[in-house]
Design an enzyme around this catalytic site. Structure first.
Site, PDB file in Angstrom:
ATOM      1  N   ARG A  60       0.856  -1.176   0.000  1.00 55.13           N
ATOM      2  CA  ARG A  60       0.000   0.000   0.000  1.00 55.13           C
ATOM      3  C   ARG A  60       0.900   1.236   0.000  1.00 55.13           C
ATOM      4  O   ARG A  60       2.049   1.184   0.446  1.00 55.13           O
ATOM      5  CB  ARG A  60      -0.908   0.014   1.228  1.00 55.13           C
ATOM      6  N   LYS A 115      -2.328  -2.360   7.851  1.00 53.11           N
ATOM      7  CA  LYS A 115      -3.549  -1.875   8.499  1.00 53.11           C
ATOM      8  C   LYS A 115      -3.806  -2.658   9.778  1.00 53.11           C
ATOM      9  O   LYS A 115      -3.609  -3.866   9.844  1.00 53.11           O
ATOM     10  CB  LYS A 115      -4.744  -2.050   7.554  1.00 53.11           C
ATOM     11  N   HIS A 145      -2.306   2.510  -6.261  1.00 54.21           N
ATOM     12  CA  HIS A 145      -3.089   1.303  -5.993  1.00 54.21           C
ATOM     13  C   HIS A 145      -3.290   0.478  -7.264  1.00 54.21           C
ATOM     14  O   HIS A 145      -3.535  -0.733  -7.187  1.00 54.21           O
ATOM     15  CB  HIS A 145      -4.445   1.689  -5.391  1.00 54.21           C
ATOM     16  N   ARG A 183      -0.623  -1.971  -7.234  1.00 54.88           N
ATOM     17  CA  ARG A 183      -0.967  -3.043  -6.280  1.00 54.88           C
ATOM     18  C   ARG A 183      -1.967  -4.015  -6.908  1.00 54.88           C
ATOM     19  O   ARG A 183      -1.831  -5.227  -6.776  1.00 54.88           O
ATOM     20  CB  ARG A 183      -1.532  -2.412  -5.011  1.00 54.88           C
ATOM     21  N   HIS A 240      -4.589  -8.618   3.360  1.00 49.40           N
ATOM     22  CA  HIS A 240      -6.041  -8.510   3.505  1.00 49.40           C
ATOM     23  C   HIS A 240      -6.503  -9.278   4.738  1.00 49.40           C
ATOM     24  O   HIS A 240      -6.117 -10.440   4.936  1.00 49.40           O
ATOM     25  CB  HIS A 240      -6.749  -9.086   2.273  1.00 49.40           C
ATOM     26  N   TYR A 259      -9.985 -10.576  -7.261  1.00 53.08           N
ATOM     27  CA  TYR A 259      -8.976 -10.876  -8.287  1.00 53.08           C
ATOM     28  C   TYR A 259      -9.234 -12.201  -8.987  1.00 53.08           C
ATOM     29  O   TYR A 259      -8.719 -12.441 -10.072  1.00 53.08           O
ATOM     30  CB  TYR A 259      -7.574 -10.862  -7.665  1.00 53.08           C
TER      31      TYR A 259
END
Length: 308
Positions: free
Chosen positions: A148, A172, A245, A248, A271, A280
């Protein structure tokens, strides 16, 4: 006054405890401020007095104002996060967002580069000075790791294991993960760190361990990183738009298209939920359908000839 303090405490929690990006926190602030303005205008009292009906009326009002389903979903997510935080910390005794759902349309597929487009972009990067070598290392690492933008901006020397080509990332929610990077990005990173970062650091009074710095040796901001990506893409002669992004997304899509399993891609991207990574698989499935249609088109042509 109490409501505003609650909001500020929650936003502080998102930024400093959950480690959400600056832009994500800005979006949360905007969404929650919109809700507060609606509540104040309708005279419904404090945030503690809100009922499910008030949430529904707010979303209905936002829809009448022309907000898209995607924006409405984000508003509801912001409210749900806020009230969950208040309930968890015993600041309120109920959550008015429970049971409220939006029926959304088909989820939009992520925007990404083809492998050919990505490699052409990276191969066109100039290498004339220290900033060019920094940009090369930055962009190669973004693509090789799927970081990120804030993870790249906060990356420090101690998080890089050059011997094993590994990154130790705190993402995150302070979730730690280990991300390998390839030989090409390894070479670009070594060249930058050993030959050019010190040159850029000469303009900095106080030493620090952040990897990517500007021409004064100061830590790059996330906006600075976005500017570098956009400028480099424009100079490469590529058409269209780019954002970090998108790189990414390209990283994840290319992994899936080349046989990586879903769990591994989830771990590499950091994630929390597998559902975030499953988008994806739709891209990969679409590509497989295109390949089948292209490779077996002769069957359709032959059958049309037979029918004629």
């Amino acid at each position: 006054m109490k409501d505003r303090q609650l909001l500020e405490d929650y936003l502080y929690y998102l930024e400093h405890i959950k480690r959400y990006s600056f832009h994500t926190v800005v979006n949360y602030r905007q969404d929650l401020n919109s809700f507060c303005q609606f509540i104040e205008a309708s005279g419904e009292g404090s945030l503690e007095d809100i009922r499910p009906l008030d949430i529904k009326l707010f979303l209905s009002h936002q829809m009448e104002e022309g907000l898209s389903r995607r924006s409405l979903s984000r508003h509801l997510s912001s409210l749900r996060g806020f009230y969950h935080y208040c309930l968890k910390n015993h600041l309120m005794d109920h959550d008015p967002t429970v049971g409220i759902h939006l029926k959304l349309g088909q989820r939009r597929l992520p925007d990404f580069f083809t492998e050919e487009e990505m490699l052409h972009f990276l191969d066109q990067l100039p290498l004339n000075n220290a900033l060019d070598y920094r940009n090369k290392a930055l962009l190669e690492l973004l693509y090789a790791s799927g970081l990120r933008i804030f993870e790249c901006q906060e990356l420090q020397l101690k998080q890089i294991d050059l011997k094993q080509s590994l990154l130790y990332i705190k993402g995150k929610g302070k979730k730690d993960r280990i991300v390998p990077f390839n030989e090409t990005s390894h070479q670009a990173l070594v060249t930058y760190l050993k030959s050019y970062r010190n040159e850029l650091m000469k303009g900095q009074c106080e030493d620090h361990d952040y990897v990517f710095v500007n021409y004064k040796g100061k830590v790059l901001t996330t906006n600075g990183l976005r500017y570098i990506v956009k400028k480099a893409y424009r100079l490469s002669g590529q058409k269209g738009d780019i954002h970090p992004h998108k790189i990414r997304h390209s990283f994840a899509t290319h992994l899936m298209n080349n046989g990586a399993d879903l769990r591994s891609v989830q771990d590499l991207l950091g994630h929390e939920n597998l559902s975030s990574t499953q988008i994806y698989t739709h891209v990969s499935t679409k590509r497989m359908k295109d390949i089948v249609n292209q490779c077996l088109s002769f069957q359709d042509d032959n059958r049309k000839d037979d029918e004629e």
